[in-house]
Design a protein around this motif. Structure first.
Motif, PDB file in Angstrom:
ATOM      1  N   THR A   1      20.766 -23.891 -30.103  1.00 50.60           N
ATOM      2  CA  THR A   1      19.524 -24.099 -30.853  1.00 50.60           C
ATOM      3  C   THR A   1      19.750 -25.103 -31.989  1.00 50.60           C
ATOM      4  OG1 THR A   1      19.963 -22.229 -32.301  1.00 50.60           O
ATOM      5  CG2 THR A   1      18.626 -21.794 -30.379  1.00 50.60           C
TER       6      THR A   1
ATOM      7  N   CYS B   1       2.928 -32.159 -24.285  1.00 51.70           N
ATOM      8  CA  CYS B   1       2.637 -30.757 -24.006  1.00 51.70           C
ATOM      9  C   CYS B   1       2.520 -30.014 -25.325  1.00 51.70           C
ATOM     10  CB  CYS B   1       3.734 -30.151 -23.139  1.00 51.70           C
ATOM     11  SG  CYS B   1       3.379 -28.471 -22.644  1.00 51.70           S
TER      12      CYS B   1
ATOM     13  N   THR C   1      -5.245 -28.462 -27.436  1.00 53.39           N
ATOM     14  CA  THR C   1      -5.568 -28.952 -26.094  1.00 53.39           C
ATOM     15  C   THR C   1      -6.868 -29.749 -26.084  1.00 53.39           C
ATOM     16  OG1 THR C   1      -6.414 -26.732 -25.752  1.00 53.39           O
ATOM     17  CG2 THR C   1      -4.383 -27.302 -24.635  1.00 53.39           C
TER      18      THR C   1
ATOM     19  N   LEU D   1       6.109 -26.880 -20.905  1.00 56.24           N
ATOM     20  CA  LEU D   1       5.927 -26.065 -22.112  1.00 56.24           C
ATOM     21  C   LEU D   1       7.257 -25.435 -22.523  1.00 56.24           C
ATOM     22  CD1 LEU D   1       4.088 -24.912 -24.251  1.00 56.24           C
ATOM     23  CD2 LEU D   1       3.597 -23.000 -22.735  1.00 56.24           C
TER      24      LEU D   1
ATOM     25  N   SER E   1       9.461 -28.331 -23.874  1.00 56.72           N
ATOM     26  CA  SER E   1       9.162 -28.904 -25.185  1.00 56.72           C
ATOM     27  C   SER E   1       9.279 -27.854 -26.287  1.00 56.72           C
ATOM     28  CB  SER E   1       7.805 -29.611 -25.214  1.00 56.72           C
ATOM     29  OG  SER E   1       6.836 -28.894 -24.540  1.00 56.72           O
ATOM     30  N   THR E   2       9.168 -26.576 -25.932  1.00 51.70           N
ATOM     31  CA  THR E   2       9.409 -25.547 -26.940  1.00 51.70           C
ATOM     32  C   THR E   2      10.898 -25.465 -27.284  1.00 51.70           C
ATOM     33  OG1 THR E   2       7.554 -24.296 -26.034  1.00 51.70           O
ATOM     34  CG2 THR E   2       9.004 -23.144 -27.549  1.00 51.70           C
ATOM     35  N   TYR E   3      11.726 -25.441 -26.245  1.00 55.75           N
ATOM     36  CA  TYR E   3      13.178 -25.435 -26.484  1.00 55.75           C
ATOM     37  C   TYR E   3      13.620 -26.667 -27.268  1.00 55.75           C
ATOM     38  CZ  TYR E   3      14.984 -21.415 -23.878  1.00 55.75           C
ATOM     39  OH  TYR E   3      15.323 -20.159 -23.473  1.00 55.75           O
TER      40      TYR E   3
ATOM     41  N   THR F   1      14.207 -23.727 -30.549  1.00 61.87           N
ATOM     42  CA  THR F   1      13.841 -22.313 -30.578  1.00 61.87           C
ATOM     43  C   THR F   1      14.894 -21.469 -29.883  1.00 61.87           C
ATOM     44  OG1 THR F   1      12.640 -22.606 -28.521  1.00 61.87           O
ATOM     45  CG2 THR F   1      11.368 -22.733 -30.534  1.00 61.87           C
ATOM     46  N   THR F   2      14.941 -20.197 -30.260  1.00 61.44           N
ATOM     47  CA  THR F   2      15.778 -19.235 -29.543  1.00 61.44           C
ATOM     48  C   THR F   2      14.984 -18.738 -28.336  1.00 61.44           C
ATOM     49  OG1 THR F   2      14.871 -17.414 -30.804  1.00 61.44           O
ATOM     50  CG2 THR F   2      16.834 -18.463 -31.689  1.00 61.44           C
TER      51      THR F   2
ATOM     52  N   GLU G   1      12.030 -16.659 -29.488  1.00 62.24           N
ATOM     53  CA  GLU G   1      10.896 -17.447 -29.971  1.00 62.24           C
ATOM     54  C   GLU G   1      10.160 -18.105 -28.807  1.00 62.24           C
ATOM     55  OE1 GLU G   1      13.006 -18.370 -34.264  1.00 62.24           O
ATOM     56  OE2 GLU G   1      13.317 -19.705 -32.560  1.00 62.24           O
ATOM     57  N   LEU G   2      10.926 -18.535 -27.805  1.00 61.40           N
ATOM     58  CA  LEU G   2      10.287 -19.093 -26.615  1.00 61.40           C
ATOM     59  C   LEU G   2       9.401 -18.036 -25.958  1.00 61.40           C
ATOM     60  CD1 LEU G   2      10.102 -21.442 -24.465  1.00 61.40           C
ATOM     61  CD2 LEU G   2      11.645 -20.004 -23.130  1.00 61.40           C
TER      62      LEU G   2
ATOM     63  N   ILE H   1       6.112 -17.854 -27.590  1.00 62.73           N
ATOM     64  CA  ILE H   1       5.206 -18.937 -27.199  1.00 62.73           C
ATOM     65  C   ILE H   1       4.643 -18.686 -25.799  1.00 62.73           C
ATOM     66  CG2 ILE H   1       5.116 -21.390 -26.604  1.00 62.73           C
ATOM     67  CD1 ILE H   1       5.274 -21.112 -29.504  1.00 62.73           C
TER      68      ILE H   1
ATOM     69  N   ARG I   1       1.899 -16.149 -25.831  1.00 62.42           N
ATOM     70  CA  ARG I   1       0.610 -16.715 -26.242  1.00 62.42           C
ATOM     71  C   ARG I   1      -0.067 -17.415 -25.069  1.00 62.42           C
ATOM     72  NH1 ARG I   1      -0.320 -18.768 -31.635  1.00 62.42           N
ATOM     73  NH2 ARG I   1       1.136 -17.827 -33.097  1.00 62.42           N
ATOM     74  N   GLN I   2       0.750 -18.144 -24.304  1.00 57.14           N
ATOM     75  CA  GLN I   2       0.210 -18.909 -23.195  1.00 57.14           C
ATOM     76  C   GLN I   2      -0.323 -17.998 -22.088  1.00 57.14           C
ATOM     77  OE1 GLN I   2      -0.397 -22.017 -22.547  1.00 57.14           O
ATOM     78  NE2 GLN I   2      -0.454 -22.133 -20.325  1.00 57.14           N
TER      79      GLN I   2
ATOM     80  N   VAL J   1      -4.853 -21.804 -24.932  1.00 55.35           N
ATOM     81  CA  VAL J   1      -4.000 -21.900 -23.746  1.00 55.35           C
ATOM     82  C   VAL J   1      -3.964 -23.315 -23.168  1.00 55.35           C
ATOM     83  CG1 VAL J   1      -3.898 -21.203 -21.324  1.00 55.35           C
ATOM     84  CG2 VAL J   1      -4.159 -19.488 -23.114  1.00 55.35           C
ATOM     85  N   ILE J   2      -2.744 -23.750 -22.808  1.00 57.02           N
ATOM     86  CA  ILE J   2      -2.547 -25.081 -22.219  1.00 57.02           C
ATOM     87  C   ILE J   2      -2.906 -25.022 -20.746  1.00 57.02           C
ATOM     88  CG2 ILE J   2      -0.862 -26.923 -21.874  1.00 57.02           C
ATOM     89  CD1 ILE J   2      -0.984 -26.116 -24.732  1.00 57.02           C
TER      90      ILE J   2
END
Ligand SMILES: Nc1ncnc2c1ncn2[C@@H]1O[C@H](COP(=O)(O)OP(=O)(O)OP(=O)(O)O)[C@@H](O)[C@H]1O
Ligand SMILES: [Mg+2]
Lengths: 254, 285
Positions: free
Chosen positions: A85, A99, A149, B170, B173-175, B179-180, B183-184, B187, B190-191, B283-284
């Motif tokens: 990380t 994204c 979005t 997703l 790009s989160t990683y 993020t750990t 945390e991923l 996310i 949420r999605q 939401v994506i």
């Protein structure tokens, strides 16, 4: 101990396989600090693979095998003792396709600083500065709480850039980050990257040779998974040594 | 002679017509069910029916209500959905975090698809045999366990599909923000939350409407549910028993009970829709 030299990232004998396919072969390169390095080469030659190997995103794909070293200020990011990380916090990535995170425009920028311990007190400033940096502020300042979005692709790409910068990385990897943008947004991103190199090391993949000529300080030309030629931009673009580089620059391959 | 353009135009119109017809038929059947149930049941629907339990003789036409069945059904379906979640979530996470797209994962998926297709009377019989073996009597707990087995494949497969719809970009790009894993997961939650809620509702709807699975395992009673180990009433069985009596006024009560069940499901779906709109805002796609 970190040593600040002219080289920020040093790639040593890097090999990458997708299952049995040898995608990158013995890559060696020194990425200069606070300059823009562009990676060019024909489609499928391994540019994205190389970029994702520089912050260990490639290992998300379980088929991938990586060997060799990538030294960030002398420390191998693949060393088992290194926290992945932290690697990805110091080396950010802007993907080819934007994204956004599934949250509001504001939270997209604030997310990174928040998870890295920034308190909410100064968050408004952080969000505003980064949105201003990517020239998005005026377009979104009235709808910061709206879903990300709802933005156009070009706006989303600038949002993702602002989001990556808000984490305060040292190195920014960009994968064809302007290819989805209209010419005006693309120029905005180019201007920003050019400004960023005062404080950041930028490594970008691009198919747009004109863009590479405008921005690059250092160039890596990759062909079928190998670095064919590398050097300062004016040498590679003006007096390429290799016939394959010459052919690529002349538009004969790729 | 028609030219090519006219022919394609005609084709388009023909197939659009077919689709409209199917839609109309499907909605028509649904409308007809609601109209029939309402027409036949509304006359017997009374306040006391909703607020009193059966208290003996209700199925012979005497005073009382179906509160015991309403509450029983809610207990059964809620308990079963909770249990199915407890059993199903680890399966879904294991599928995604560890075995992903392997052939083992696909075998697991196939197994759950088969389980989904098994009629609930088979689950009922299976649950009953199991209960006989361990000396358990028809009870709320027996019904919850059996219904959970009915709901499990629905829950697992629907959630699995929701997770499979997560865009790879997703995760990446989160990683890329450092993020750990935890945390991923936040996310990704949420999605996927709207989809996961839909999966839970589908399972709940299947559970609350099922008669065959609870027939032997939950039993039936005129009393309010009071213990996990005692029999419990349920709306589908209340409808079934009332319909099978020879008394017209009791049969009318069956339609009233069906109306209650329908409205219950409708209200739950509407509430879910409303909450989904709020949950799904970011939401994506
Ligand atoms: N996930 C994957 N699984 C298997 N092979 C892959 C995968 N991703 C890339 N490859 C292969 O690795 C090679 C390099 O791919 P890469 O995406 O790095 O190329 P690229 O230079 O970025 O191409 P482009 O310019 O089209 O984006 C290609 O031959 C590709 O087929
Ligand atoms: Mg690429």
């Amino acid at each position: 101990m970190t040593i600040r030299t002219a080289t920020h990232l040093s790639i040593r004998n890097l090999d990458v396989w997708y299952g049995g396919q040898h995608a990158l072969k013995d890559i060696n390169a020194d990425i200069p600090r606070h300059q823009i390095t562009t990676i060019v080469g024909p489609s499928g030659c391994g540019k994205t693979t190389l970029l994702k190997s520089l912050n260990r995103l490639s290992e998300l794909n379980t088929q991938v095998n990586v060997s060799g070293q990538v030294l960030l200020d002398g420390i191998d990011i693949y060393d088992p003792a290194v926290d992945v990380t932290e690697v990805r916090t110091r080396i950010g990535l802007l993907a080819q396709k934007p994204c956004p995170l599934p949250m509001s425009i504001y939270d997209n920028i604030a997310y990174g600083p928040r998870i890295h311990g920034q308190k909410n007190g100064k968050m408004d400033d952080v969000v505003r500065t980064h949105l201003q940096d990517v020239e998005l502020w005026d377009e979104v300042k009235h709808r910061l709480k709206a879903p990300a979005t709802g933005l156009s692709v070009g706006q989303q790409q600038r949002l993702c850039l602002a989001r990556a910068l808000a984490v305060r990385p040292e190195v920014l990897l960009c994968d064809e980050s302007t290819s989805a943008l209209d010419p005006i947004s693309a120029r905005a991103v180019e201007r920003l990257l050019d400004r960023l190199k005062e404080n950041y090391t930028v490594v970008m993949v691009t198919h747009d040779l004109a863009q590479a000529r405008r921005l690059a300080d250092y160039v890596l030309f990759i062909w079928l998974g190998e670095v064919v030629e590398q050097g300062p931009a004016r040498h590679v673009f003006n007096q390429p040594r290799e016939p394959r580089t010459r052919a690529y620059l002349a538009g004969e391959i790729g | 002679m028609m030219n090519r353009r006219q022919r394609r135009h005609l084709e388009e119109r023909f197939f659009k017509g077919v689709m409209r017809l199917s839609l109309f038929l499907a909605l028509g059947v649904l409308g007809l069910i609601i109209v029939t149930v309402t027409q036949k049941g509304i006359g017997s629907l009374s306040w006391s029916m909703l607020t009193k339990s059966s208290e003996g003789g209700f199925y012979l036409g005497k005073e009382g209500g179906i509160l015991n069945a309403i509450v029983g059904s809610l207990y059964l379906a809620a308990g079963a959905t909770a249990l199915a979640l407890v059993l199903g979530l680890p399966v879904v996470f294991y599928l995604h975090a560890y075995i992903g797209k392997s052939s083992l994962a696909n075998a697991v998926r196939l197994a759950f698809d088969v389980l989904w297709g098994i009629p609930s009377i088979v689950y009922g019989a299976f649950g009953f045999i199991l209960m006989l073996m361990i000396g358990m009597r028809a009870s709320l707990l027996g019904g919850i366990i059996t219904l959970a087995l009915v709901e499990l494949p629905i829950l697992v497969r629907t959630m699995d599909e929701v997770m499979r719809m997560i865009p790879h970009e997703l995760t990446e790009s989160t990683y890329a923000l450092g993020t750990t894993r935890l945390e991923l997961a936040g996310i990704l939650l949420r999605q996927t939350l709207p989809g996961l809620v839909t999966a839970v509702l589908l399972a709940f709807g299947r559970g609350i409407g099922d008669a065959a699975a609870v027939l032997f395992t939950a039993g039936y009673t005129d009393n309010m549910p009071d213990s996990l180990m005692r029999p419990v009433a349920s709306l589908p069985l209340a409808i079934f028993f009332q319909l099978s009596t020879p008394f017209p006024e009791v049969q009318a009560r069956a339609y009233a009970s069906a109306l209650v069940l329908t409205i219950l499901i409708l209200v739950i779906s509407l509430l879910a829709r409303l909450s989904l709109r709020a949950l799904g805002r970011h939401v994506i796609r």
